[in-house]
Design a protein around this motif. Structure first.
Motif, PDB file in Angstrom:
ATOM      1  N   MET A  75     -62.717  74.506 170.237  1.00 33.25           N
ATOM      2  CA  MET A  75     -62.312  73.881 169.087  1.00 33.25           C
ATOM      3  C   MET A  75     -62.642  74.877 168.010  1.00 33.25           C
ATOM      4  SD  MET A  75     -63.668  70.504 167.251  1.00 33.25           S
ATOM      5  CE  MET A  75     -63.276  69.441 168.669  1.00 33.25           C
ATOM      6  N   THR A  76     -61.609  75.251 167.020  1.00 27.86           N
ATOM      7  CA  THR A  76     -61.849  76.214 166.197  1.00 27.86           C
ATOM      8  C   THR A  76     -61.894  75.506 164.630  1.00 27.86           C
ATOM      9  OG1 THR A  76     -60.642  77.704 167.589  1.00 27.86           O
ATOM     10  CG2 THR A  76     -60.743  78.659 165.236  1.00 27.86           C
ATOM     11  N   PHE A  77     -62.786  76.159 163.803  1.00 34.62           N
ATOM     12  CA  PHE A  77     -62.975  75.684 162.353  1.00 34.62           C
ATOM     13  C   PHE A  77     -62.611  77.016 161.697  1.00 34.62           C
ATOM     14  CE2 PHE A  77     -65.572  72.846 165.121  1.00 34.62           C
ATOM     15  CZ  PHE A  77     -65.067  71.408 164.505  1.00 34.62           C
ATOM     16  N   ALA A  78     -61.791  76.916 160.857  1.00 34.86           N
ATOM     17  CA  ALA A  78     -61.572  78.226 159.952  1.00 34.86           C
ATOM     18  C   ALA A  78     -61.060  77.944 158.805  1.00 34.86           C
ATOM     19  CB  ALA A  78     -60.776  79.280 160.826  1.00 34.86           C
ATOM     20  N   PRO A  79     -61.281  78.603 157.757  1.00 32.34           N
ATOM     21  CA  PRO A  79     -60.873  78.360 156.391  1.00 32.34           C
ATOM     22  C   PRO A  79     -59.329  79.066 156.435  1.00 32.34           C
ATOM     23  CG  PRO A  79     -62.111  80.358 156.341  1.00 32.34           C
ATOM     24  CD  PRO A  79     -62.364  79.901 157.721  1.00 32.34           C
ATOM     25  N   GLU A  80     -58.560  78.450 155.185  1.00 32.28           N
ATOM     26  CA  GLU A  80     -57.172  78.647 154.812  1.00 32.28           C
ATOM     27  C   GLU A  80     -57.424  80.327 155.007  1.00 32.28           C
ATOM     28  OE1 GLU A  80     -53.533  77.823 152.283  1.00 32.28           O
ATOM     29  OE2 GLU A  80     -55.020  76.435 152.477  1.00 32.28           O
ATOM     30  N   GLY A  81     -56.546  81.098 155.528  1.00 33.94           N
ATOM     31  CA  GLY A  81     -56.576  82.603 155.547  1.00 33.94           C
ATOM     32  C   GLY A  81     -57.189  83.185 156.743  1.00 33.94           C
ATOM     33  N   GLY A  82     -58.050  82.546 157.376  1.00 35.35           N
ATOM     34  CA  GLY A  82     -58.858  82.862 158.546  1.00 35.35           C
ATOM     35  C   GLY A  82     -58.343  82.843 159.834  1.00 35.35           C
ATOM     36  N   TYR A  83     -57.045  82.397 159.832  1.00 38.34           N
ATOM     37  CA  TYR A  83     -56.324  82.204 161.146  1.00 38.34           C
ATOM     38  C   TYR A  83     -54.865  82.340 160.793  1.00 38.34           C
ATOM     39  CZ  TYR A  83     -55.284  77.750 159.356  1.00 38.34           C
ATOM     40  OH  TYR A  83     -55.020  76.689 158.353  1.00 38.34           O
ATOM     41  N   GLY A  84     -54.142  82.622 162.079  1.00 37.96           N
ATOM     42  CA  GLY A  84     -52.653  82.444 161.994  1.00 37.96           C
ATOM     43  C   GLY A  84     -52.163  83.509 163.093  1.00 37.96           C
ATOM     44  N   ALA A  85     -50.947  84.295 162.653  1.00 37.69           N
ATOM     45  CA  ALA A  85     -50.321  84.966 163.585  1.00 37.69           C
ATOM     46  C   ALA A  85     -49.929  86.475 163.004  1.00 37.69           C
ATOM     47  CB  ALA A  85     -48.935  84.248 164.103  1.00 37.69           C
ATOM     48  N   VAL A  86     -50.053  87.326 163.739  1.00 36.62           N
ATOM     49  CA  VAL A  86     -50.017  88.752 163.285  1.00 36.62           C
ATOM     50  C   VAL A  86     -48.929  89.314 164.457  1.00 36.62           C
ATOM     51  CG1 VAL A  86     -50.682  90.976 162.573  1.00 36.62           C
ATOM     52  CG2 VAL A  86     -51.795  89.060 161.613  1.00 36.62           C
ATOM     53  N   ASN A  87     -47.757  89.787 164.196  1.00 38.40           N
ATOM     54  CA  ASN A  87     -47.148  90.261 165.269  1.00 38.40           C
ATOM     55  C   ASN A  87     -46.876  89.389 166.443  1.00 38.40           C
ATOM     56  OD1 ASN A  87     -46.635  92.827 163.609  1.00 38.40           O
ATOM     57  ND2 ASN A  87     -48.596  93.479 164.768  1.00 38.40           N
ATOM     58  N   GLN A  88     -46.577  88.262 166.199  1.00 42.80           N
ATOM     59  CA  GLN A  88     -46.589  86.948 167.296  1.00 42.80           C
ATOM     60  C   GLN A  88     -47.721  86.920 168.001  1.00 42.80           C
ATOM     61  OE1 GLN A  88     -43.053  88.358 168.908  1.00 42.80           O
ATOM     62  NE2 GLN A  88     -41.447  87.381 167.441  1.00 42.80           N
ATOM     63  N   GLN A  89     -48.821  87.346 167.540  1.00 44.79           N
ATOM     64  CA  GLN A  89     -50.320  87.168 168.368  1.00 44.79           C
ATOM     65  C   GLN A  89     -50.896  86.195 167.400  1.00 44.79           C
ATOM     66  OE1 GLN A  89     -51.565  91.421 168.806  1.00 44.79           O
ATOM     67  NE2 GLN A  89     -52.658  90.271 170.575  1.00 44.79           N
ATOM     68  N   SER A  90     -51.520  85.161 168.087  1.00 48.31           N
ATOM     69  CA  SER A  90     -52.609  84.241 167.520  1.00 48.31           C
ATOM     70  C   SER A  90     -53.828  84.993 167.202  1.00 48.31           C
ATOM     71  CB  SER A  90     -53.223  83.328 168.476  1.00 48.31           C
ATOM     72  OG  SER A  90     -53.727  82.433 167.871  1.00 48.31           O
ATOM     73  N   VAL A  91     -54.194  84.682 165.668  1.00 45.62           N
ATOM     74  CA  VAL A  91     -55.380  85.883 165.157  1.00 45.62           C
ATOM     75  C   VAL A  91     -56.384  84.621 164.582  1.00 45.62           C
ATOM     76  CG1 VAL A  91     -55.975  87.357 163.268  1.00 45.62           C
ATOM     77  CG2 VAL A  91     -53.942  87.531 164.691  1.00 45.62           C
ATOM     78  N   PHE A  92     -57.765  84.901 164.887  1.00 47.22           N
ATOM     79  CA  PHE A  92     -58.664  84.218 164.356  1.00 47.22           C
ATOM     80  C   PHE A  92     -59.655  85.443 163.813  1.00 47.22           C
ATOM     81  CE2 PHE A  92     -62.943  82.261 165.886  1.00 47.22           C
ATOM     82  CZ  PHE A  92     -63.037  81.539 164.864  1.00 47.22           C
TER      83      PHE A  92
END
Length: 130
Positions: A1-18
């Motif tokens: 389970m991941t808890f991250a603020p907005e902007g602390g996660y997403g996708a870059v070059n179709q890779q999931s980023v945390f």
């Protein structure tokens, strides 16, 4: 389970980023020893993150009021190219399962997050299953 603020996660070059936040999880323990189980977890993390390194040896600590270990890791995030620091906290649950918490932040921002990660580790509460 991941808890991250907005902007602390997403996708870059179709890779999931945390890049910022806290992740918690459990891992089956075969070793019956907290340090060995934590070493196995670190090795597993290093396999999926080839640029990850342990910064220093384990420190004794607590996680959710239980005796545990804390290790500091560093990693170069492959998706962002940025260096990040990782605080890894581990303890055993009653049945011997390894419970872990990972706090992640960019190296240049880590000082702002370290005390937050320690507070989160201290605020974890475990309940007894029946």
């Amino acid at each position: 389970m991941t808890f991250a603020p907005e902007g602390g996660y997403g996708a870059v070059n179709q890779q999931s980023v945390f890049t910022h936040g806290v992740e918690v999880g459990m891992m089956r323990n075969e070793s019956h020893d907290l340090q060995t189980a934590t070493d196995e977890l670190v090795q597993s993390l290093e396999q999926s993150n080839p640029r990850m390194r342990r910064s220093r040896n384990f420190d004794r600590g607590t996680l959710g009021g239980r005796n545990g270990l804390r290790a500091m890791l560093s990693n170069e995030n492959e998706a962002t190219g940025r260096t990040e620091r990782i605080a890894l906290y581990t303890t055993f649950l009653n049945e011997g399962t390894l419970f872990y918490m990972i706090g992640v932040a960019p190296d240049n921002e880590y000082g702002s997050y370290d005390s937050v990660f320690n507070r989160v580790a201290g605020s974890v509460q475990f309940t007894q299953s029946r």
